[in-house]
Design an enzyme around this catalytic site. Sequence first.
Site, short mmCIF file in Angstrom:
data_model
loop_
_atom_site.label_atom_id
_atom_site.label_comp_id
_atom_site.label_asym_id
_atom_site.label_seq_id
_atom_site.Cartn_x
_atom_site.Cartn_y
_atom_site.Cartn_z
N ASP A 118 1.71 -2.76 -14.11
CA ASP A 118 2.90 -2.26 -14.79
C ASP A 118 2.54 -1.97 -16.24
O ASP A 118 1.46 -2.32 -16.71
CB ASP A 118 4.06 -3.24 -14.66
CG ASP A 118 3.81 -4.58 -15.32
OD1 ASP A 118 2.89 -4.68 -16.15
OD2 ASP A 118 4.54 -5.54 -15.01
N PHE A 174 8.60 -3.87 -19.83
CA PHE A 174 9.64 -4.85 -19.51
C PHE A 174 9.34 -6.19 -20.18
O PHE A 174 10.23 -6.83 -20.75
CB PHE A 174 9.76 -5.04 -18.00
CG PHE A 174 10.76 -6.09 -17.61
CD1 PHE A 174 12.12 -5.82 -17.64
CD2 PHE A 174 10.36 -7.37 -17.24
CE1 PHE A 174 13.06 -6.78 -17.30
CE2 PHE A 174 11.29 -8.34 -16.90
CZ PHE A 174 12.64 -8.05 -16.92
N ASP A 187 7.69 2.56 -20.53
CA ASP A 187 9.11 2.87 -20.57
C ASP A 187 9.86 1.77 -21.30
O ASP A 187 9.30 0.72 -21.62
CB ASP A 187 9.67 3.06 -19.15
CG ASP A 187 9.66 1.75 -18.36
OD1 ASP A 187 8.75 0.92 -18.59
OD2 ASP A 187 10.55 1.55 -17.51
N GLN A 236 14.92 5.73 -15.12
CA GLN A 236 15.81 4.82 -15.83
C GLN A 236 17.21 5.45 -15.90
O GLN A 236 17.45 6.51 -15.34
CB GLN A 236 15.28 4.51 -17.23
CG GLN A 236 13.99 3.69 -17.24
CD GLN A 236 14.20 2.24 -16.83
OE1 GLN A 236 15.34 1.81 -16.59
NE2 GLN A 236 13.12 1.48 -16.73
N ASP A 266 7.80 -5.23 -5.61
CA ASP A 266 7.11 -6.39 -6.17
C ASP A 266 8.15 -7.35 -6.68
O ASP A 266 9.26 -6.95 -7.05
CB ASP A 266 6.18 -5.98 -7.32
CG ASP A 266 6.97 -5.76 -8.62
OD1 ASP A 266 7.02 -6.69 -9.45
OD2 ASP A 266 7.56 -4.68 -8.79
#
Length: 376
Positions: free
Chosen positions: A93, A97, A147, A190, A267
């Site tokens: 990733d 986040f 992101d 998103q 995941d």
Amino acid sequence: MTQGFSFEVQATDGAARKGEITTPRGVIRTPAFMPVGTAATVKAMFVEDVRAAGADILLGNVYHLMLRPGAERIARLGGLHHFMRWPYPILTDSGGFQVMSLAKLRKLNEDGVTFQSHIDGSKHVLTPERSMEIQALLGSDIQMQFDECVRLPCSDAEAERAMRLSLRWAERSRKAFDSARGQAVFGIVQGGAVKSLRIESARALSEMDFHGLAIGGLAVGEPQEVMLEMLETVMPYLPANKPHYLMGVGTPDDIVKAVARGVDMFDCVMPTRAGRHGLAYTRFGKINLMNARHAEDSSPLDPESSCPAARNYSRAYLHHLFKAGEILGMMLLTQINVAYYQELMAGLRAAIEAKRLADFIIQTSEAWARGSQSGD
């Protein structure tokens, strides 16, 4: 597609797809669940046991690995696959986040995010270009765009701001992706819980020639019905010939319902985290091994499981290990949970191929409902 990376849909049942993602490091059978190897390890498991459980691919985390031991160090040591002795596919990733949820004193602007490490307070900058560079240094097979993920609920204005920033970062991530050092890069849809924003994000990303598309910003506090509504909104706008990945999800119930809506990859830390806290995932539902009712139960968790730990150790023994604080209990239950999730995915693949997915979902849901009513 990048040379060596491809996706093939082999069977469908309604919107659900059974397929294969081919990479130079191996084939990923879909629908697929990726055990989370946050810091170059699936917690409390040997990688050989993760593979034996049926996993085709693991997930690694940019944020944690860039802080410790460092992406450049891992590259010098031969890359993430060699470092953790997992020669099969790895998805990383982007770190976005975790920057938002773990880091201290974050400062976000158009360029990226400046933050302090939650480990030692050291200062770091993560941009789309740096995130892609780190993923290239790690050598991951599937890399994710950088992101911004906002927690739900949030205002429509906040969801729009983060979505548009993520789209601009997606363009920069796609440009920075080095096809010589990675097989594929995925974009991330998103838009919070706003249908029009989700559709706009999906349409824009579909035009950027990503190798797959993920749905991000869900499983972050919203009810399941909101998550499913967003999936139903987005799916028609995702390219049918590319993998669809729902990030950070989730419970077995979330997974089977998302598969029915066309998701191929998942995941979540849930099976490993639960395993370290005495909670087993089985075809009978969740079982809390800390419960006193198991103290003299000599039966195994599941005599028909593919996992030796579920077949060979009694509930009483597992209960004892957790009451005694023994590490072995965490290891055994994590292995059991990871195996159950892989069995669930295998069952979904078989059901899609046989066009019996609806029956499989009903049977799974009923078994879990009975388990929940048992008091565990």
